[in-house]
Design a protein around this motif. Structure first.
Motif, mmCIF file in Angstrom:
data_model
loop_
_atom_site.group_PDB
_atom_site.id
_atom_site.type_symbol
_atom_site.label_atom_id
_atom_site.label_comp_id
_atom_site.label_asym_id
_atom_site.label_seq_id
_atom_site.Cartn_x
_atom_site.Cartn_y
_atom_site.Cartn_z
ATOM 1 N N MET A 178 5.507 94.251 -37.504
ATOM 2 C CA MET A 178 5.194 94.761 -36.133
ATOM 3 C C MET A 178 3.590 94.640 -35.887
ATOM 4 O O MET A 178 3.504 94.141 -34.852
ATOM 5 C CB MET A 178 5.778 96.246 -35.818
ATOM 6 C CG MET A 178 5.194 97.178 -36.600
ATOM 7 S SD MET A 178 5.563 99.096 -36.142
ATOM 8 C CE MET A 178 7.256 99.013 -36.786
ATOM 9 N N VAL A 179 2.769 95.099 -36.966
ATOM 10 C CA VAL A 179 1.533 95.069 -36.909
ATOM 11 C C VAL A 179 1.111 93.703 -36.708
ATOM 12 O O VAL A 179 0.245 93.217 -36.079
ATOM 13 C CB VAL A 179 0.595 95.683 -37.806
ATOM 14 C CG1 VAL A 179 -0.823 95.613 -37.807
ATOM 15 C CG2 VAL A 179 0.901 97.490 -37.590
ATOM 16 N N GLN A 180 1.334 92.674 -37.758
ATOM 17 C CA GLN A 180 1.330 91.341 -37.723
ATOM 18 C C GLN A 180 1.601 90.782 -36.472
ATOM 19 O O GLN A 180 1.142 90.056 -35.834
ATOM 20 C CB GLN A 180 1.945 90.935 -38.983
ATOM 21 C CG GLN A 180 1.557 91.501 -40.290
ATOM 22 C CD GLN A 180 2.581 91.207 -41.366
ATOM 23 O OE1 GLN A 180 3.491 90.169 -41.301
ATOM 24 N NE2 GLN A 180 2.114 91.526 -42.646
ATOM 25 N N GLN A 181 2.791 91.309 -35.900
ATOM 26 C CA GLN A 181 3.144 90.390 -34.757
ATOM 27 C C GLN A 181 2.132 90.688 -33.302
ATOM 28 O O GLN A 181 1.905 89.874 -32.591
ATOM 29 C CB GLN A 181 4.724 90.764 -34.213
ATOM 30 C CG GLN A 181 5.060 90.412 -32.909
ATOM 31 C CD GLN A 181 6.476 90.808 -32.585
ATOM 32 O OE1 GLN A 181 6.814 91.856 -33.017
ATOM 33 N NE2 GLN A 181 7.205 90.077 -31.552
ATOM 34 N N ALA A 182 1.622 91.815 -33.496
ATOM 35 C CA ALA A 182 0.713 92.447 -32.401
ATOM 36 C C ALA A 182 -0.512 91.608 -32.625
ATOM 37 O O ALA A 182 -1.033 91.100 -31.531
ATOM 38 C CB ALA A 182 0.576 93.746 -32.432
ATOM 39 N N VAL A 183 -1.009 91.498 -33.793
ATOM 40 C CA VAL A 183 -2.116 90.775 -34.036
ATOM 41 C C VAL A 183 -2.071 89.316 -33.665
ATOM 42 O O VAL A 183 -3.105 88.833 -32.864
ATOM 43 C CB VAL A 183 -2.775 90.827 -35.492
ATOM 44 C CG1 VAL A 183 -4.011 90.085 -35.799
ATOM 45 C CG2 VAL A 183 -3.094 92.391 -35.613
ATOM 46 N N SER A 184 -0.911 88.716 -34.292
ATOM 47 C CA SER A 184 -0.778 87.082 -33.766
ATOM 48 C C SER A 184 -0.652 87.047 -32.249
ATOM 49 O O SER A 184 -1.241 85.907 -31.918
ATOM 50 C CB SER A 184 0.156 86.829 -34.576
ATOM 51 O OG SER A 184 1.660 87.351 -34.098
ATOM 52 N N THR A 185 0.035 87.838 -31.676
ATOM 53 C CA THR A 185 0.473 87.828 -30.087
ATOM 54 C C THR A 185 -1.105 87.700 -29.480
ATOM 55 O O THR A 185 -1.301 87.081 -28.487
ATOM 56 C CB THR A 185 1.413 88.779 -29.648
ATOM 57 O OG1 THR A 185 2.348 88.882 -30.433
ATOM 58 C CG2 THR A 185 1.305 88.798 -28.044
ATOM 59 N N CYS A 186 -2.058 88.734 -29.784
ATOM 60 C CA CYS A 186 -3.388 88.807 -29.162
ATOM 61 C C CYS A 186 -3.967 87.508 -29.706
ATOM 62 O O CYS A 186 -4.877 86.879 -28.621
ATOM 63 C CB CYS A 186 -4.005 90.208 -29.969
ATOM 64 S SG CYS A 186 -3.376 91.558 -28.939
#
Length: 388
Positions: free
Chosen positions: A46-54
């Motif tokens: 979930m954190v990796q997804q948030a960072v990559s989305t940004c």
């Protein structure tokens, strides 16, 4: 269920909405967010997804996760250093109540020259802050408990004093919130139960508060109804998206409702958390029946009304208290504070700290430090008969 609303801030609700974090940042003018999260979440998808989305949206996002479960002033100071050194201009607070509280505190303090403790929720301390230097926050809870994503305060441990302090500023409230139930699916049943009981304690203490705030009363009673309907269900079946969603909403409602005030549950839970590093939601869950009984003489009519409103059979104080006991048993909540590793060695100090806690001021009836000490000792020994 997907919905957007604005109360008390802009809120996106629905499964699979985490990828909207980049859009939320851009709406607030954030170009380089610092993602503040719990250490246990930092390496999760979930954190990796948030960072990559940004990153895919052209945002320069970094992660800070040096946070204790009962967050400290040192945690906030380290986060402020990270924020400044990284040239960040906003915060994504993603996690449980600890991450949300620290994220909000970092956003407030990153541009200040005053101490964090200068903003303790006493009098008009909040006016000391330079409002132009407060960074915007996107709040994304991964537990349904504290409701800190819609709160104007953070609870931070002052390590030197061994006291939890409430840091307050109206602009601490995140300007954008994402309630995505998928982020709570991996939460163990024990934490789902403890955080859910925390949400209940917020709405319940707000409902019992003597402060006049009809809007908060209405929110509190609906938040309790949602807990009554969904908490046991989500603990039993952790993949139930509807129940997960409704508990996130109940949590948000609880933190909105307690603008009306809290009470003795929190007045005791704060010093106990500071002195014993115990989980805040679990403390509230254990303390709940003892505090209800202690306040009975002034809240009985209100509790009867509440019991009727949420559909308890034969509504009254005793039937509501019976539901609390039944819920705690269903959720495997410890019956007493001793089971949490707490002892009576600091009972007198705990009584004094509870009396001094800001939550004590809106308890339905005033308790002295000695009465708080006695209440603590009943909860410590598991004297449930007295609580009944």
């Amino acid at each position: 269920m997907n919905a957007n609303w604005n109360y008390p801030t802009a809120i996106r609700v629905g499964a699979g909405r985490l990828p909207e974090v980049a859009a939320a940042c851009k709406e607030l003018g954030i170009k380089a967010p610092l993602l503040v999260t719990d250490p246990g979440l930092a390496d999760l998808p979930m954190v990796q997804q948030a960072v990559s989305t940004c990153a895919n949206a052209g945002l320069d996002c970094a992660v800070f996760s040096t946070i204790k479960s009962n967050p400290t002033g040192s945690n906030v100071a380290a986060g402020v250093t990270c924020f400044r050194q990284g040239g960040h201009d906003g915060v994504i607070a993603l996690g449980g109540g600890s991450a949300l509280d620290v994220g909000k505190a970092i956003a407030v303090m990153a541009g200040q020259s005053i101490s964090l403790w200068d903003l303790e929720d006493v009098g008009d301390n909040w006016t000391r802050a330079d409002t132009s230097a407060i960074a915007p926050v996107v709040g994304i809870p991964t537990t349904a408990g504290t409701g800190s994503e819609v709160g104007r305060a953070s609870v931070i441990l002052n390590e030197a004093e061994q006291v939890k302090k409430i840091i307050f500023h109206p602009l601490m409230m995140p300007q954008s919130v994402i309630l995505d139930p998928e982020l709570t699916l991996g939460l163990p049943a024990t934490l789902t139960a403890a955080t859910g009981m925390d949400a209940l304690s917020h709405s319940l203490e707000a409902w019992c508060s003597p402060i006049y705030h009809p809007m908060a009363e209405g929110i509190a009673i609906e938040g309790i109804r949602l807990v009554h309907q969904y908490l046991a269900r989500v603990v039993t079946e952790g993949t139930d998206i509807e129940a997960r969603t409704q508990m996130l909403v109940a949590s948000t409602m609880g933190a909105t409702a307690f603008q009306r005030g809290l009470g003795a549950m929190h007045a005791l839970a704060h010093p106990l958390g500071a002195l014993y590093d115990a989980h805040h939601g679990t403390l509230n869950a254990v303390l709940m029946p003892y505090v209800l009984q202690a306040n009975r003489s002034v809240i009985e009519a209100r509790i009867t009304h509440l019991a009727r409103a949420i559909g308890i059979v034969n509504p009254g104080f005793d039937s509501f208290l019976g539901w609390v006991f039944e819920l705690r048993e269903t959720l495997a909540i410890m019956p007493d504070l001793a089971a949490l590793g707490i002892d009576d060695s600091q009972a007198e100090r705990i009584g004094r700290m509870a009396k001094a806690d800001p939550s004590s001021g809106t308890n339905p009836m005033p308790f002295t430090a000695t009465e708080y000490q006695a209440l603590f000792l009943r909860a410590l020994s598991g004297d449930l008969e007295s609580a009944r």
